[in-house]
Design an enzyme around this catalytic site. Structure first.
Site, PDB file in Angstrom:
ATOM      1  N   THR A   3      -3.821  -5.755   2.265  1.00 35.61           N
ATOM      2  CA  THR A   3      -4.550  -4.984   1.261  1.00 35.61           C
ATOM      3  C   THR A   3      -4.259  -3.584   0.807  1.00 35.61           C
ATOM      4  O   THR A   3      -4.497  -3.300  -0.267  1.00 35.61           O
ATOM      5  CB  THR A   3      -6.246  -4.977   0.857  1.00 35.61           C
ATOM      6  OG1 THR A   3      -5.769  -6.796   1.637  1.00 35.61           O
ATOM      7  CG2 THR A   3      -6.559  -5.189  -0.084  1.00 35.61           C
ATOM      8  N   VAL A  63      -4.599   3.438   4.386  1.00 31.70           N
ATOM      9  CA  VAL A  63      -5.154   4.210   4.228  1.00 31.70           C
ATOM     10  C   VAL A  63      -4.170   5.629   5.006  1.00 31.70           C
ATOM     11  O   VAL A  63      -3.505   5.310   5.945  1.00 31.70           O
ATOM     12  CB  VAL A  63      -6.562   4.172   5.641  1.00 31.70           C
ATOM     13  CG1 VAL A  63      -7.394   4.912   5.859  1.00 31.70           C
ATOM     14  CG2 VAL A  63      -6.940   2.491   4.753  1.00 31.70           C
ATOM     15  N   ASP A 103      -1.478  -3.075  14.220  1.00 28.11           N
ATOM     16  CA  ASP A 103      -2.971  -2.645  14.358  1.00 28.11           C
ATOM     17  C   ASP A 103      -3.883  -3.173  15.085  1.00 28.11           C
ATOM     18  O   ASP A 103      -4.705  -2.411  15.570  1.00 28.11           O
ATOM     19  CB  ASP A 103      -3.861  -3.164  12.917  1.00 28.11           C
ATOM     20  CG  ASP A 103      -3.489  -4.592  12.962  1.00 28.11           C
ATOM     21  OD1 ASP A 103      -2.580  -5.451  13.932  1.00 28.11           O
ATOM     22  OD2 ASP A 103      -3.907  -5.630  11.825  1.00 28.11           O
ATOM     23  N   THR A 106      -8.306  -7.969   5.727  1.00 28.90           N
ATOM     24  CA  THR A 106      -7.943  -9.710   5.159  1.00 28.90           C
ATOM     25  C   THR A 106      -8.335 -10.689   6.164  1.00 28.90           C
ATOM     26  O   THR A 106      -8.211 -12.252   5.308  1.00 28.90           O
ATOM     27  CB  THR A 106      -6.605  -9.318   4.742  1.00 28.90           C
ATOM     28  OG1 THR A 106      -6.379  -7.789   4.137  1.00 28.90           O
ATOM     29  CG2 THR A 106      -6.189 -10.068   3.493  1.00 28.90           C
TER      30      THR A 106
END
Length: 255
Positions: free
Chosen positions: A10, A13, A109, A132
């Site tokens: 989404t 960063v 991640d 998400t």
């Protein structure tokens, strides 16, 4: 100072980190079809807005769960800074023994969050990421990555309800009132927040039972601060966990 980039489904960063201290953090929407030039323009504008000179960066590291965007961001960062970014993926040094069926499939991640948990909180640890998707992964007492679970994110669940039914509206995720709601919107919020919190509590209990000992639980992601206050288990919220993990990985791999 290094540029740390976390590419999610989404949001993207961007963090400016100097000697482990996280300075400016900015976000932009993930657009899979944008070119490196388009991303470069956005990144420069965001950094200029924050008063950061792109030439001040000495290194860069990128974590991504959106492969089509990875190359575009890497090219954009190289064009802006002249730096070749470290990409979190197979072959990168993590300091963890990855004990899953195919270590090469470990998502970036999940690796970054686990490295950050070890560095900042110690192990054993259960790491939650509520965005998400909702992910829960385990690092055991020997700093071995053991795997975990992936569930639909809270917003995805609400979107499925509103798009798959005729009478349920599209609502935002916010603090609910009571568990036993007295109207449709509050009932959806109760289900989204309280049910997710109960699921997290139950999963922590089962993971600890399977391991045979208790774990420190750390949560990050856009919805961590909304959901975890309703959990019965003790959970530490760290919104900058992935930035801390990217710094730790940069330190391990930049020399």
């Amino acid at each position: 100072m290094i540029l740390a980039v976390d590419i999610g489904n989404t949001h993207i960063v961007l963090g400016a980190i100097e000697r482990g201290e996280i300075g400016t953090i900015v976000r932009m929407h993930t657009e899979p079809n944008e070119t490196a030039a388009e991303y470069g323009i956005k990144i420069r504008q965001l950094l200029d807005f924050c008063g950061i000179d792109v030439k001040a960066f000495e290194g860069a590291i990128i974590s991504s769960v959106v492969p089509p965007v990875t190359d575009a961001i890497r090219t954009a960062v190289n064009h802006l800074t002249g730096l070749n970014s470290i990409i979190v993926g197979p072959g990168i040094r993590t300091g963890m023994n990855v004990r899953i069926d195919d270590p090469g499939t470990l998502a970036a991640d999940l690796a970054v969050g686990s490295v950050a948990a070890i560095a900042c909180y110690g192990c054993p640890a259960i790491i939650l990421d509520l965005d998400t998707a909702t992910t829960m992964v385990v690092v055991d007492k020997n700093a071995c990555y053991r795997g975990g679970a992936i569930m639909p994110g809270v917003r995805l669940g609400l979107q499925a309800l509103s798009s798959g039914t005729s009478l349920l509206p599209d609502i935002s995720v916010s603090m609910p009132g009571r568990v036993i709601a007295t109207n449709t919107v509050d009932a959806m919020r109760s289900g989204a927040v309280y049910a997710t919190a109960a699921m997290i509590d139950g999963m922590i209990e089962r993971m600890e039972e399977e391991l045979g000992y208790s774990c420190r639980v750390i949560a990050t992601g856009g919805l961590a601060s909304v959901i975890t206050p309703y959990c019965k288990k003790e959970i530490v919220c760290d919104e900058n966990l992935l930035m801390k993990g990217l710094w730790a990985l940069y330190e391990k791999n930049s020399r």
